[in-house]
Design an enzyme around this catalytic site. Structure first.
Site, mmCIF file in Angstrom:
data_model
loop_
_atom_site.group_PDB
_atom_site.id
_atom_site.type_symbol
_atom_site.label_atom_id
_atom_site.label_comp_id
_atom_site.label_asym_id
_atom_site.label_seq_id
_atom_site.Cartn_x
_atom_site.Cartn_y
_atom_site.Cartn_z
ATOM 1 N N LYS A 224 0.847 -1.181 0.000
ATOM 2 C CA LYS A 224 0.000 0.000 0.000
ATOM 3 C C LYS A 224 0.891 1.242 0.000
ATOM 4 O O LYS A 224 1.906 1.296 0.707
ATOM 5 C CB LYS A 224 -0.909 0.009 1.227
ATOM 6 N N ASP A 252 -0.354 -0.111 -4.493
ATOM 7 C CA ASP A 252 -1.785 0.183 -4.474
ATOM 8 C C ASP A 252 -2.020 1.483 -3.717
ATOM 9 O O ASP A 252 -1.728 1.576 -2.528
ATOM 10 C CB ASP A 252 -2.512 -0.983 -3.791
ATOM 11 N N GLU A 278 -2.006 0.377 -8.668
ATOM 12 C CA GLU A 278 -3.421 0.008 -8.541
ATOM 13 C C GLU A 278 -4.229 1.166 -7.964
ATOM 14 O O GLU A 278 -3.769 1.856 -7.045
ATOM 15 C CB GLU A 278 -3.521 -1.207 -7.621
ATOM 16 N N GLU A 305 -11.609 -2.922 -8.295
ATOM 17 C CA GLU A 305 -12.293 -3.421 -7.099
ATOM 18 C C GLU A 305 -13.442 -2.519 -6.674
ATOM 19 O O GLU A 305 -14.380 -2.970 -6.024
ATOM 20 C CB GLU A 305 -11.310 -3.610 -5.944
ATOM 21 N N ASP A 328 -14.193 -7.759 -8.569
ATOM 22 C CA ASP A 328 -14.476 -8.017 -7.167
ATOM 23 C C ASP A 328 -15.738 -8.876 -7.117
ATOM 24 O O ASP A 328 -16.734 -8.548 -7.766
ATOM 25 C CB ASP A 328 -14.680 -6.710 -6.410
ATOM 26 N N HIS A 355 -9.421 -8.655 -7.225
ATOM 27 C CA HIS A 355 -9.278 -8.158 -5.867
ATOM 28 C C HIS A 355 -9.801 -9.213 -4.905
ATOM 29 O O HIS A 355 -10.818 -9.849 -5.171
ATOM 30 C CB HIS A 355 -10.086 -6.872 -5.703
#
Length: 463
Positions: A224, A252, A278, A305, A328, A355
């Site tokens: 992240k 992400d 992402e 997602e 998702d 995801h």
């Protein structure tokens, strides 16, 4: 509703929340303190086989009660519905739910109501696969292409994918499916892990978990990013040192940036060879994603997602805005709409890397990717399913990872059924954990079950 035979007799709903924020599990630049939650439902029937349909959609804490209320608003479409007809044609249920004009006004086909529809539709597919005695991925892979096409709503996407186009893709996908099924059962489906990369973790924990991921057979991890550039550079440097040059590291941003910031930030991380960026910006900004993609190549752009329906996916593909499409299992309108999205991606030859994580998302989405491999695209090249090692113990058929690969599920259904003891403990606010927690009592000392805890059905008790 006419006809004889078994019917849906009840739709039971549960607001289930897990206190993941206390260990910063799931933390990222936009969601610093998530409590992973599920708006969970059970379709009860009076069928002699005792099967039920289980489904849910994922949230991150407060607001899960709103999501449960949205599921409950769909109850009139379900109670009394013939089970045989529902299982023979889940697509009709999806069209009935999205076609309720007064509830549709709250979308249309997006947001809380659409996620509720996805949870209900997924529960119907779970029930259908159980009654067929097959895991969902095989139930789909064994289905005739004509029937699968009948399950897809082509409204709003027929300009780029017609029913005839989809039928051609599915017919081609049947060639060699027996061999691919055997390979899937032997080797599993490749995964990647986000477990080392939560934003709230220390560098030491990141490094340890990244090394463990490589030792476990993963060839890709994800970090992240997006809160602080200096921190992200430091963390990426630590991650790259931990895994070496040959392991892919995706990053992400969880929608954190404006378009210009996304370009600047991604370029600043380029020295560490990120595989994809992402959710660099708003999931609704199709042209923004296209601009970012042009500017940050060869770093790939991935999103999906939080994409709300097949129409936005269509436009992302039309605009050349993504290198990697991320479905998702519980964001859009259930299996039916995810079939449409898989077919769109196949038509545009864009890889799908779903995801997962959350509550039960790994359990669900594995079935969709495995169907895609066995009976649609026929490949796992540059395709991986996200894996996070949280909360699987609460499901009766949890994912199994072997050497960084998802093992193909064997149990009939959609792997969606939660253990009754987990429902009893973590239903909010009356489950034993939350009742104790809200009363200021250490939850470990709380009673094993709450007064309003769910009673195990025959199907659950048999597990």
């Amino acid at each position: 509703m006419t006809g004889t035979g078994p019917r849906i007799t009840a739709v039971d709903t549960y607001d289930i929340r897990f206190p993941t924020s206390r260990e910063l599990d799931g933390s990222d630049a936009m969601n610093p303190d998530p409590d992973y939650s599920a708006a969970y439902l059970v379709l009860r029937t009076d069928a002699a086989d005792g099967h039920e349909g289980h489904g849910f959609t994922f949230t991150i804490g407060r607001g899960n009660d709103v999501q449960v209320a949205a599921v409950e608003a769909l109850r009139p479409h379900l109670v009394g519905r013939p089970v045989d007809g529902l299982c023979a044609d889940p697509g009709t249920l999806g069209r009935d739910l999205t076609g309720d004009s007064q509830l549709r006004w709250l979308g249309p086909e997006k947001g809380v109501m659409h996620m509720a529809i996805g949870a209900v539709v997924n529960a119907a597919w779970d029930l259908a696969a159980k009654r067929a005695g097959k895991p969902l991925w095989k139930f789909l892979a064994d289905a005739e292409p004509e029937w699968l096409v009948s399950q897809v709503d082509f409204r709003y996407i027929a300009d780029v994918l017609s029913a005839e186009d989809a039928l051609g893709l599915l017919r081609r996908g049947r060639g060699g499916r027996g061999e691919r099924e055997a390979l899937l059962r032997a080797d599993g489906y490749p995964g990647y892990t986000t477990s080392p990369g939560w934003l709230g973790y220390s560098d030491e924990k990141l490094t340890r978990l990244a090394r463990e991921a490589v030792a476990d057979g993963f060839t890709q991890i994800k970090l992240k990013v997006g809160a602080d550039l200096a921190d992200d550079i430091r963390r990426m440097r630590a991650a790259r040192a931990a895994v070496g040059p040959d392991i892919r590291i995706a990053v992400d941003a969880n929608q954190r940036w404006n378009v210009g910031e996304a370009v600047e930030w991604t370029r600043a991380l380029a020295e560490f060879d990120p595989y994809w960026i992402e959710e660099p910006t708003s999931p609704d900004d199709i042209l923004g994603h296209a601009e970012i993609r042009r500017a940050v190549a060869p770093v790939r752009v991935a999103t999906g997602e939080h994409v709300q329906n097949r129409i936005v996916f269509k436009q992302l593909l039309q605009a050349g805005a993504v290198d990697v499409l991320q479905i998702d299992a519980a964001r859009v309108g259930g299996v039916n709409e995810n079939l449409a999205i898989l077919l769109l991606a196949a038509a545009f030859e864009v890889p799908v890397c779903p995801h997962a994580g959350g509550v039960g998302l790994c359990e669900l989405v594995q079935h969709l990717s495995m169907f895609d491999y066995v009976a649609l695209t026929g490949t796992t090249e540059n395709r991986v399913i996200e894996y996070v090692d949280h909360l699987h113990e609460h499901f009766t058929d949890p994912v199994v990872m072997r050497g960084g690969h998802y093992a193909a599920p064997d149990a009939p259904g959609f792997s969606a059924m939660m253990r009754p003891e987990s429902i009893a403990e973590f239903t909010y606010p009356g489950g034993s954990f939350w009742a104790a927690d809200l009363a200021g009592v250490t939850p470990a000392t709380a009673p094993a079950t709450a007064p309003d805890a769910v009673t195990a059905t025959a199907e659950e008790a048999a597990v």
